[in-house]
Design a protein around this motif. Structure first.
Motif, mmCIF file in Angstrom:
data_model
loop_
_atom_site.group_PDB
_atom_site.id
_atom_site.type_symbol
_atom_site.label_atom_id
_atom_site.label_comp_id
_atom_site.label_asym_id
_atom_site.label_seq_id
_atom_site.Cartn_x
_atom_site.Cartn_y
_atom_site.Cartn_z
ATOM 1 N N VAL A 55 -1.164 -22.805 60.907
ATOM 2 C CA VAL A 55 -1.762 -22.370 59.644
ATOM 3 C C VAL A 55 -0.761 -21.572 58.823
ATOM 4 C CG1 VAL A 55 -3.541 -20.895 58.634
ATOM 5 C CG2 VAL A 55 -4.125 -22.425 60.508
ATOM 6 N N GLY A 56 0.006 -20.690 59.481
ATOM 7 C CA GLY A 56 1.006 -19.916 58.758
ATOM 8 C C GLY A 56 2.063 -20.791 58.122
ATOM 9 N N VAL A 57 2.570 -21.762 58.871
ATOM 10 C CA VAL A 57 3.590 -22.668 58.322
ATOM 11 C C VAL A 57 3.008 -23.506 57.189
ATOM 12 C CG1 VAL A 57 5.064 -24.646 58.875
ATOM 13 C CG2 VAL A 57 4.890 -22.735 60.483
ATOM 14 N N TYR A 58 1.760 -23.970 57.378
ATOM 15 C CA TYR A 58 1.125 -24.790 56.340
ATOM 16 C C TYR A 58 0.953 -23.998 55.041
ATOM 17 C CZ TYR A 58 -2.228 -27.989 54.193
ATOM 18 O OH TYR A 58 -2.862 -28.851 53.343
ATOM 19 N N TRP A 60 2.700 -21.401 54.102
ATOM 20 C CA TRP A 60 4.031 -21.114 53.569
ATOM 21 C C TRP A 60 4.570 -22.315 52.788
ATOM 22 C CZ3 TRP A 60 9.017 -23.021 55.124
ATOM 23 C CH2 TRP A 60 10.087 -22.359 54.516
ATOM 24 N N LEU A 61 4.214 -23.527 53.232
ATOM 25 C CA LEU A 61 4.697 -24.734 52.561
ATOM 26 C C LEU A 61 3.875 -25.092 51.333
ATOM 27 C CD1 LEU A 61 5.448 -27.015 55.654
ATOM 28 C CD2 LEU A 61 7.106 -25.839 54.196
ATOM 29 N N THR A 62 2.593 -24.729 51.297
ATOM 30 C CA THR A 62 1.718 -25.189 50.213
ATOM 31 C C THR A 62 1.373 -24.112 49.188
ATOM 32 O OG1 THR A 62 -0.227 -24.734 51.603
ATOM 33 C CG2 THR A 62 0.671 -26.974 51.657
ATOM 34 N N VAL A 63 1.451 -22.857 49.547
ATOM 35 C CA VAL A 63 1.081 -21.782 48.621
ATOM 36 C C VAL A 63 2.298 -21.407 47.778
ATOM 37 C CG1 VAL A 63 0.265 -19.406 48.431
ATOM 38 C CG2 VAL A 63 -0.705 -20.919 50.171
ATOM 39 N N SER A 64 2.027 -21.197 46.486
ATOM 40 C CA SER A 64 3.089 -20.790 45.569
ATOM 41 C C SER A 64 2.576 -19.647 44.690
ATOM 42 C CB SER A 64 3.542 -21.974 44.708
ATOM 43 O OG SER A 64 2.439 -22.504 43.979
ATOM 44 N N VAL A 65 3.456 -19.136 43.846
ATOM 45 C CA VAL A 65 3.119 -18.023 42.959
ATOM 46 C C VAL A 65 3.210 -18.511 41.522
ATOM 47 C CG1 VAL A 65 3.684 -15.668 42.279
ATOM 48 C CG2 VAL A 65 4.059 -16.397 44.638
ATOM 49 N N ASP A 66 2.119 -18.304 40.759
ATOM 50 C CA ASP A 66 2.126 -18.737 39.358
ATOM 51 C C ASP A 66 2.817 -17.675 38.492
ATOM 52 O OD1 ASP A 66 0.332 -16.671 39.253
ATOM 53 O OD2 ASP A 66 -1.311 -17.821 38.389
ATOM 54 N N ALA A 77 -4.196 -29.681 49.121
ATOM 55 C CA ALA A 77 -3.819 -28.935 50.320
ATOM 56 C C ALA A 77 -5.036 -28.222 50.915
ATOM 57 C CB ALA A 77 -2.726 -27.926 49.983
ATOM 58 N N VAL A 78 -5.914 -27.689 50.032
ATOM 59 C CA VAL A 78 -7.137 -27.033 50.511
ATOM 60 C C VAL A 78 -8.051 -28.054 51.189
ATOM 61 C CG1 VAL A 78 -9.177 -25.739 49.818
ATOM 62 C CG2 VAL A 78 -6.973 -25.246 48.754
ATOM 63 N N GLU A 79 -8.202 -29.224 50.564
ATOM 64 C CA GLU A 79 -9.072 -30.259 51.136
ATOM 65 C C GLU A 79 -8.526 -30.754 52.476
ATOM 66 O OE1 GLU A 79 -11.954 -31.537 50.204
ATOM 67 O OE2 GLU A 79 -12.132 -30.196 48.498
ATOM 68 N N LEU A 80 -7.209 -30.926 52.570
ATOM 69 C CA LEU A 80 -6.620 -31.367 53.823
ATOM 70 C C LEU A 80 -6.816 -30.328 54.918
ATOM 71 C CD1 LEU A 80 -4.972 -33.591 55.202
ATOM 72 C CD2 LEU A 80 -2.897 -32.409 54.487
ATOM 73 N N PHE A 81 -6.641 -29.068 54.584
ATOM 74 C CA PHE A 81 -6.854 -27.991 55.557
ATOM 75 C C PHE A 81 -8.317 -27.944 56.004
ATOM 76 C CE2 PHE A 81 -8.006 -23.490 56.300
ATOM 77 C CZ PHE A 81 -7.221 -23.259 57.418
ATOM 78 N N GLU A 82 -9.238 -28.100 55.054
ATOM 79 C CA GLU A 82 -10.664 -28.080 55.395
ATOM 80 C C GLU A 82 -11.033 -29.242 56.310
ATOM 81 O OE1 GLU A 82 -14.850 -28.893 53.085
ATOM 82 O OE2 GLU A 82 -13.230 -27.915 51.985
ATOM 83 N N ILE A 83 -10.542 -30.433 56.011
ATOM 84 C CA ILE A 83 -10.838 -31.594 56.855
ATOM 85 C C ILE A 83 -10.285 -31.394 58.263
ATOM 86 C CG2 ILE A 83 -10.316 -34.046 57.184
ATOM 87 C CD1 ILE A 83 -10.467 -34.368 54.150
#
Length: 244
Positions: A55-58, A60-66, A77-83
């Motif tokens: 989860v931490g690596v995921y 780190w790879l998908t979250v960014s800063v606007d 990415a949220v939908e993939l994590f939820e599934i």
């Protein structure tokens, strides 16, 4: 015979007795159970650590800063994590439910254990079909290219996971109530078939068997009434929708 001689003879007789095999078997079973428990704990801890790392690596790879300094994430990415979480829950809970449910089903179908095993297999199939369908229905594929804040995405995921687990709990409570009813109806039908085959040689029914047959009959009539009312309501709703 002196007291010392009697004591010596008693001790010699005590030395002749071997250890109880039943006691040794219980000790061996306790040691094996403790070792199995330790292995289970180690596997659970290893799986939890691995899940946290993944989860931490995921994230780190998908979250960014606007530009506003907020943490944002893509909806896909949220939908993939939820599934992944829902599938993991589905696959992890299924063996546990089957292991503890086998004894429950066997007790409900004590007249024919083989039928109980087949009934449990059908329940497993219904379990996977129903919850896989719920998982697919809950997936949102219309906003995969958009971006949401990390807080909003995680809140929505937690809500859907909680609803999914609550639905699993409710359906299994229904199963706990339905399995004894199904076993009672099956036992009544099986008992009547055996008595019909025996003919005049069939022994008289006991009072518990008579009561069980009566309850089974009322259950069949009740289920038939529920199905009939449901069919009438469905036809009425379909006609109402068609008239609009």
């Amino acid at each position: 015979m002196t007291l010392e001689q009697r004591l010596a003879r008693t001790l010699r007789r005590a030395d002749a007795y071997g250890p109880s095999s039943d006691l040794l078997a219980r000790m061996q079973h306790s040691i094996e159970a403790d070792a199995a428990h330790r292995r289970t704990v180690r596997r659970i801890l290893a799986a939890a650590v691995a899940a946290v790392v993944v989860v931490g690596v995921y994230m780190w790879l998908t979250v960014s800063v606007d530009p506003g300094g907020r943490l944002v994430v893509r909806v896909w990415a949220v939908e993939l994590f939820e599934i992944a979480v829902l599938l993991g829950s589905l696959l992890a809970l299924a063996p546990m439910i089957r292991r503890f449910g086998r004894i429950y089903v066997a007790d409900a179908f004590r007249v024919s254990p083989a039928t109980g095993d087949r009934f449990l297999t059908l329940l497993d199939l219904a379990y996977y079909l129903f919850f896989t369908g719920v998982l697919i229905i809950g997936a949102d594929l219309t906003t995969l290219d958009t971006t949401v804040s990390l807080q909003r995405g995680l809140a929505g995921t937690l809500d859907r996971v909680a609803a999914f687990l609550a639905l699993m709990g409710v359906t299994h409570v229904v199963n706990l109530l339905a399995i004894p009813a199904a076993g009672l109806i099956f036992g009544s039908v099986h008992r009547r078939a055996v008595r019909r085959a025996a003919g005049r040689d069939a022994p008289p029914l006991s009072q518990p068997a008579v009561a069980a047959d009566r309850v089974g009959t009322w259950l069949v009539f009740g289920l038939a009434a529920v199905v009939l009312v449901g069919a009438v309501l469905a036809v009425g709703v379909a006609i109402g929708i068609g008239l609009r």
